[in-house]
Motif scaffolding. Structure first.
Motif, mmCIF file in Angstrom:
data_model
loop_
_atom_site.group_PDB
_atom_site.id
_atom_site.type_symbol
_atom_site.label_atom_id
_atom_site.label_comp_id
_atom_site.label_asym_id
_atom_site.label_seq_id
_atom_site.Cartn_x
_atom_site.Cartn_y
_atom_site.Cartn_z
ATOM 1 N N UNK A 6 0.835 -1.215 0.000
ATOM 2 C CA UNK A 6 0.000 0.000 0.000
ATOM 3 C C UNK A 6 0.865 1.257 0.000
ATOM 4 N N UNK A 7 1.939 1.236 0.752
ATOM 5 C CA UNK A 7 2.859 2.376 0.796
ATOM 6 C C UNK A 7 3.509 2.584 -0.559
ATOM 7 N N UNK A 8 4.012 1.505 -1.165
ATOM 8 C CA UNK A 8 4.667 1.622 -2.473
ATOM 9 C C UNK A 8 3.705 2.178 -3.520
ATOM 10 N N UNK A 9 2.472 1.717 -3.505
ATOM 11 C CA UNK A 9 1.479 2.210 -4.465
ATOM 12 C C UNK A 9 1.211 3.699 -4.267
ATOM 13 N N UNK A 10 1.117 4.123 -3.016
ATOM 14 C CA UNK A 10 0.861 5.538 -2.731
ATOM 15 C C UNK A 10 2.035 6.409 -3.189
ATOM 16 N N UNK A 27 3.319 4.532 8.522
ATOM 17 C CA UNK A 27 2.431 3.566 9.178
ATOM 18 C C UNK A 27 0.975 3.829 8.818
ATOM 19 N N UNK A 28 0.587 5.095 8.750
ATOM 20 C CA UNK A 28 -0.792 5.449 8.408
ATOM 21 C C UNK A 28 -1.113 5.079 6.956
ATOM 22 N N UNK A 29 -0.242 5.430 6.047
ATOM 23 C CA UNK A 29 -0.468 5.155 4.625
ATOM 24 C C UNK A 29 -0.411 3.663 4.335
ATOM 25 N N UNK A 30 0.614 3.000 4.881
ATOM 26 C CA UNK A 30 0.829 1.590 4.580
ATOM 27 C C UNK A 30 0.023 0.626 5.418
ATOM 28 N N UNK A 31 -0.491 1.097 6.540
ATOM 29 C CA UNK A 31 -1.281 0.225 7.405
ATOM 30 C C UNK A 31 -0.441 -0.637 8.329
ATOM 31 N N UNK A 32 0.888 -0.470 8.273
ATOM 32 C CA UNK A 32 1.785 -1.218 9.167
ATOM 33 C C UNK A 32 2.911 -0.285 9.600
ATOM 34 N N UNK A 33 3.397 -0.452 10.832
ATOM 35 C CA UNK A 33 4.506 0.401 11.268
ATOM 36 C C UNK A 33 5.798 0.012 10.563
ATOM 37 N N UNK A 34 6.690 0.968 10.428
ATOM 38 C CA UNK A 34 7.993 0.716 9.828
ATOM 39 C C UNK A 34 8.832 -0.095 10.824
ATOM 40 N N UNK A 36 12.513 -3.139 10.857
ATOM 41 C CA UNK A 36 13.753 -3.505 10.153
ATOM 42 C C UNK A 36 13.502 -4.157 8.797
ATOM 43 N N UNK A 37 12.361 -4.794 8.618
ATOM 44 C CA UNK A 37 12.071 -5.424 7.325
ATOM 45 C C UNK A 37 11.944 -4.379 6.214
ATOM 46 N N UNK A 38 11.689 -3.132 6.585
ATOM 47 C CA UNK A 38 11.596 -2.052 5.610
ATOM 48 C C UNK A 38 12.876 -1.963 4.789
ATOM 49 N N UNK A 39 14.012 -2.148 5.431
ATOM 50 C CA UNK A 39 15.297 -2.058 4.743
ATOM 51 C C UNK A 39 15.448 -3.154 3.690
ATOM 52 N N UNK A 40 14.894 -4.325 3.953
ATOM 53 C CA UNK A 40 14.949 -5.410 2.978
ATOM 54 C C UNK A 40 13.908 -5.242 1.875
ATOM 55 N N UNK A 41 12.785 -4.632 2.207
ATOM 56 C CA UNK A 41 11.681 -4.494 1.255
ATOM 57 C C UNK A 41 11.804 -3.264 0.366
ATOM 58 N N UNK A 42 12.672 -2.329 0.707
ATOM 59 C CA UNK A 42 12.731 -1.068 -0.030
ATOM 60 C C UNK A 42 13.073 -1.251 -1.506
ATOM 61 N N UNK A 43 13.727 -2.342 -1.865
ATOM 62 C CA UNK A 43 14.070 -2.593 -3.273
ATOM 63 C C UNK A 43 12.823 -2.844 -4.122
ATOM 64 N N UNK A 44 11.708 -3.172 -3.480
ATOM 65 C CA UNK A 44 10.445 -3.402 -4.196
ATOM 66 C C UNK A 44 9.913 -2.116 -4.834
ATOM 67 N N UNK A 45 10.392 -0.984 -4.383
ATOM 68 C CA UNK A 45 9.938 0.314 -4.872
ATOM 69 C C UNK A 45 10.604 0.684 -6.200
#
Length: 70
Positions: A6-10, A27-34, A36-45
């Motif tokens: 949801x965050x990436x789409x926004x 957290x509000x936009x994505x529906x989940x708090x940030x 450590x997994x954020x650092x691994x997932x950021x490449x999805x953007x």
């Protein structure tokens, strides 16, 4: 599906070349708090034409920057 989908789409829909969001806004936009997994997932953007430019831990903020599509 990534928990940050949801965050990436926004971010992909946002205008401009740069965007800063606080951890609370993420957290509000994505529906989940940030976390450590954020650092691994950021490449999805990257396939959406954006990247995580910088994570400001003291300010609890992330700067996103538009990039050329791969």
């Amino acid at each position: 599906m990534s928990k940050y989908e949801k965050l990436w789409e926004a971010i992909a829909r946002s205008g401009g070349d740069e965007r800063e969001l606080t951890f609370d806004q993420i957290a509000e936009i994505g529906g989940v708090p940030i976390d450590h997994s954020f650092l691994n997932c950021k490449k999805e953007l990257i396939p959406l034409g954006w990247e995580v430019d910088h994570v400001f831990l003291k300010r609890k903020m992330v700067r996103f920057k538009r990039t050329p599509l791969p």
